[in-house]
Enzyme design. Structure first.
Site, mmCIF file in Angstrom:
data_model
loop_
_atom_site.group_PDB
_atom_site.id
_atom_site.type_symbol
_atom_site.label_atom_id
_atom_site.label_comp_id
_atom_site.label_asym_id
_atom_site.label_seq_id
_atom_site.Cartn_x
_atom_site.Cartn_y
_atom_site.Cartn_z
ATOM 1 N N GLU A 158 82.929 -22.225 45.687
ATOM 2 C CA GLU A 158 84.239 -22.800 45.992
ATOM 3 C C GLU A 158 84.164 -24.319 45.894
ATOM 4 O OE1 GLU A 158 86.938 -21.134 46.652
ATOM 5 O OE2 GLU A 158 86.284 -19.101 47.169
ATOM 6 N N HIS A 167 85.399 -20.940 41.717
ATOM 7 C CA HIS A 167 86.731 -20.912 42.326
ATOM 8 C C HIS A 167 87.095 -22.307 42.840
ATOM 9 C CE1 HIS A 167 87.652 -16.485 42.761
ATOM 10 N NE2 HIS A 167 86.399 -16.459 42.329
ATOM 11 N N HIS A 220 91.330 -16.835 39.273
ATOM 12 C CA HIS A 220 92.562 -17.330 39.885
ATOM 13 C C HIS A 220 93.069 -18.480 39.007
ATOM 14 C CE1 HIS A 220 91.063 -15.720 44.011
ATOM 15 N NE2 HIS A 220 91.707 -14.796 43.322
#
Length: 862
Positions: A573, A500, A404
């Site tokens: 994350e 991420h 991403h």
């Protein structure tokens, strides 16, 4: 080059040899061009090996005439080969290494690995994007004091969105056309001169801010001045999509010191944000960086995140904050998080491969090229093994980041990991001896370059397409999965982790996969995250970790690698905001905090593989106690006792956990944008053409004429009421009946008869027990079989009589009444028949004397 001897007339007598002679003569041979040869880049004649012609003369001294011609034919071929060598641009003669020793030039554009001898690979942009020539680069700086969260007071203003109708557009770049897709790319983006999307200042006293975002990873589409010091900002959505606005990064010039400016981003799409929990934007002052060495820092006041409007069914949210610039006429930058661009990665990799020590155990290769032609790098990190058996015994660890593009957190964690694993630390040396690390530091370089938040140039979320077979559309994901498959064929992969960023939760946590198939490995997938939480207690939260495998996340790298056979498969994350744990509670993360997580991953990996299994078993015991407590709490919520029979077997790990609460990218699944329009053409169903009312009526009339059936009166059977009898006032004879509009209508009898005809009645029915065959009666002229309609248990059936008399063309009925598995149509204006279910029964009739000749009725048109 020495002149070449002219071929003999005998040799030129052959047509082929004559053609080749003139062909070579055209390119400068057999012309005695000594001046051109002297100026050639080839070595001097004295040091160059003898030519093919001189060798030919020595070999053919005592040969006969035939062998001479054969050798001269070979001469022509050798001269052609020399001509190709002379014109080749791949040969390089280095006189320092020795004259006359050619070597091949390194192919350009095939392996774009950064080297100290050449410049960095220039980013390739889609041709729709305009790019400024200025290269943006920031210094790294760590604040000396923790940067606390913003404490909301509840009185922060929520400005109304004014828009360009009541404001002045000071910056605007043309958006990509709706429905477009990626076609081609080039260095520098769009061709032609760069337009000026900003307004020009009227003078030195003009305080209008000048915006810019047409640089690497920049994202700002429009800025509207709605007040003297107030601006409404619109972010550009991910290219070739109509969604995903979260990442922002833009430049501001012509600032004024001591003035409070207000900025409002008006087209955010997530209903929840860390800005509601105290997160501040990042500010960078170019003058502070040059004079004081101060880099990115958290700035902002009166921060509020709220819903502001709706566009095309999509709710829009607004982020508003105030800021003061430190200097007059300064160049500043705002960003959602610490930027990390594709050029930053290339500069770091260049420093690694240029280091003679680190380059010994870090090999940089090209995994593939992205959709736009940018390089996806692959690093292989390990110590040289003493023998092949020792190399085969090593396990593999696979790490990746930036699938991403707007989640720059992953790049900073990856940077910290690479800094430690490539260092001379004893722990790093031990890890390199035990494992082979396969690292993909930037999976989506195209999205990083253009400033996307979530998607690639295919207009799709790459982390939902790890199962794809579209190699050309998703090359980065396809080649990464193939690389891991090859590694799995050679050795065991101990760990897979994809880095991420998270926009709605604080701290750092992991998503994993519950291992249900192997009872001996029960809860083992949770040991590594638990160990990491113990090694980084002020950053990592184990209670925020989830291990549920959701169907909506089947295409993520974590689940795909887990199904490929990697039990310890994780998504890590990292928050965009900060920590709520330990000594860093209620403070923002810095880039150095994220880099320290890379070191903690290496430290935890050593604990996880420690031959002394004390830590491993201790963590496993803690997990079992924690799970038991969660199951007891779940049973309590369900109203069941803790000692209930079968309580443990009835509760699964998936029932205890909630979902992973990741971003919803379901609308980003499916085919890439450039294949979507093509797929719609192939899969578009051809609509069936509906017949007009006139056509339907004509078909009905033809069918009725072929059957020759109409209503006729008959003596009623005992206990039955007939339709069309004199006692029925509603029905008229079969002649045309005018409706209220004056047009020719049809009677209910005709409607019933038409529906009976659709059932395709056959005059030749099989004999039923106790009943005679339905047929035309010979004694009654024109009589047809009778059917009785049963309307319910309390009402007698209704007898229908059919005859051969012609009737007028029926019209299309309106309301319908169910008849078994079919529908019985009735008129909208006359409600004679009650809406009850209908069954048919046969009447006993005398068998006919003879079967009248009947033609076969055609099937009812569909």
């Amino acid at each position: 080059m020495s002149p070449v001897q002219e071929p003999t007339p005998e040799l030129l007598a052959d047509p082929y040899e004559s053609f080749m002679h003139h062909h070579l003569q055209y390119y400068g041979y057999f012309r005695d061009e000594e001046k051109t040869a002297e100026s050639s880049s080839l070595p001097s004649r004295e040091r160059r090996p003898k030519s093919s012609y001189s060798l030919l003369e020595q070999e053919s001294g005592g040969s006969d005439r035939n062998s001479l011609q054969d050798n001269r034919k070979k001469l022509i071929c050798s001269l052609m080969l020399e001509a190709a060598l002379l014109k080749s641009k791949q040969l390089l003669f280095n006189h320092l290494e020795g004259p006359g020793v050619p070597r091949l030039r390194e192919p350009r554009g095939l392996f774009a690995v950064p080297t100290s001898r050449g410049p960095l690979q220039a980013p390739r942009w889609p041709v729709e994007c305009e790019v400024i020539k200025e290269q943006i680069q920031h210094i790294e700086w760590v604040p000396s004091e923790p940067e606390p969260f913003y404490q909301p007071t509840g009185n922060e203003p929520a400005p109304l969105i004014v828009g360009k109708e009541k404001g002045t557009v000071v910056y605007h770049i043309k958006p990509v056309a709706k429905g477009s897709y990626f076609t081609c790319s080039r260095v520098g983006g769009a061709r032609g001169p760069i337009t000026s999307p900003a307004i020009s200042l009227e003078g030195p006293e003009d305080t209008t801010l000048l915006f810019e975002s047409r640089f690497e990873s920049g994202n700002l589409q429009k800025a509207v001045r709605v007040g003297p010091y107030e601006y409404e900002l619109t972010l550009r959505m991910d290219l070739y999509t109509n969604k995903h606005t979260q990442w922002f990064y833009f430049q501001v010039r012509n600032t004024r010191k001591g003035i409070t400016y207000r900025f409002s981003i008006v087209n955010l799409m997530k209903p929840k944000s860390l800005y509601s929990m105290g997160m501040k934007p990042l500010l960078y002052s170019q003058r502070d960086a040059q004079t004081h060495g101060v880099g990115w820092r958290r700035e902002g006041g009166n921060i509020r995140y709220y819903r502001c409007s709706s566009e095309e069914g999509q709710a829009m949210y607004c982020l508003t904050w105030t800021a003061c610039f430190p200097h007059d006429h300064d160049t500043c930058y705002f960003a959602h998080f610490y930027p990390y661009t594709f050029s930053d990665l290339q500069r770091y990799l260049l420093a690694v491969v240029s280091d003679p020590v680190r380059s010994q155990y870090c090999k940089l290769r090209v995994l593939c090229s992205s959709l736009a032609g940018n390089t996806v790098y692959l690093l292989t990190i390990t110590s040289p093994s003493q023998n092949p058996a020792a190399s085969a015994a090593k396990k593999a660890v696979v790490l990746s980041a930036r699938v991403h593009p707007g989640e720059t957190n992953g790049s900073w964690v990856m940077r910290g990991f690479l800094d430690f694993i490539l260092s001379d630390s004893p722990d790093a040396q031990l890890l390199r001896e035990l494992f082979i690390f396969k690292v993909v530091p930037m999976l989506n370089p195209d999205g990083v370059i253009v400033g996307n938040y979530r998607c690639s140039l295919a207009g799709r979320d790459l982390n939902r397409n790890y199962q794809t077979i579209l190699k050309e559309s998703f090359p980065c994901i396809w080649h990464t999965r193939s690389m891991i498959q090859r590694v799995l064929e050679e050795r065991e992969v101990l760990l897979y982790c994809d880095f991420h960023g998270h926009s709605r939760k604080n701290n750092v946590f992991m998503y994993g996969c519950n291992n249900k198939s192997a009872p001996s490995q029960w809860l083992h997938e949770r040991i590594f995250p638990l160990m990491l939480s113990k090694n980084a207690p002020d950053k990592f939260s184990f209670h925020s970790c989830k291990f549920k495998v959701q169907k909506s996340k089947e295409g993520t790298g974590r689940i795909v690698m887990w199904r490929m056979g990697i039990p310890n498969s994780y998504t890590m994350e990292s928050t965009f905001s900060g920590s709520t744990l330990g000594r860093k509670s209620d403070s923002h993360f810095t880039s150095e905090d994220l880099k320290s997580l890379g070191y903690h991953i290496c430290d935890t990996l050593l604990d996880f593989c420690d031959p002394d299994r004390t830590k491993f078993l201790q963590c496993l015991s803690e997990l079992q106690e924690l799970l038991q407590h969660q199951i007891h709490q779940k049973l309590k919520d369900l109203g069941r006792g803790q000692d209930s029979d079968g309580a443990w077997s009835d509760i699964s790990l998936s029932d205890i956990e909630s979902s992973t609460s990741g971003s919803n990218s379901s609308q980003s699944d499916g085919l890439p944008a450039h294949l979507l329009s093509m797929a719609e053409k192939f899969h578009q169903k051809k609509k069936k053409r509906l017949r007009t009312r006139k056509e339907r009526n004509e078909l009905r009339q033809k069918y009725a004429l072929s059957q020759g059936l109409t209503c006729q009166d008959k003596t009623p059977v005992a206990g039955e009421r007939r339709l069309g009898s004199p006692t029925c006032r509603t029905h008229q004879p079969v002649s045309a009946v005018e409706d209220n509009s004056g047009k020719q209508g049809r009677t209910p009898e005709a409607g019933l008869i038409s529906d009976l005809q659709r059932r395709k009645p056959n005059a030749r029915q099989e004999k039923l027990p106790g009943r005679s065959t339905l047929a035309h009666s010979a004694s009654t002229a024109g009589a047809s079989p009778c059917r009785s309609v049963w309307w319910g248990p309390e009402q007698p059936p209704v007898t229908l009589l059919l005859s051969r008399n012609l009737f007028s063309r029926p019209q299309v009925p309106g309301q319908s009444v169910p008849i078994g598995s079919h529908k019985l149509k009735r008129s909208q204006s006359q409600h004679l028949l009650p809406p009850r279910r209908v069954t048919w029964s046969l009447l006993e009739l005398q068998p006919p004397c003879m079967e009248p000749e009947r033609r076969k009725s055609p099937s009812w048109p569909q």
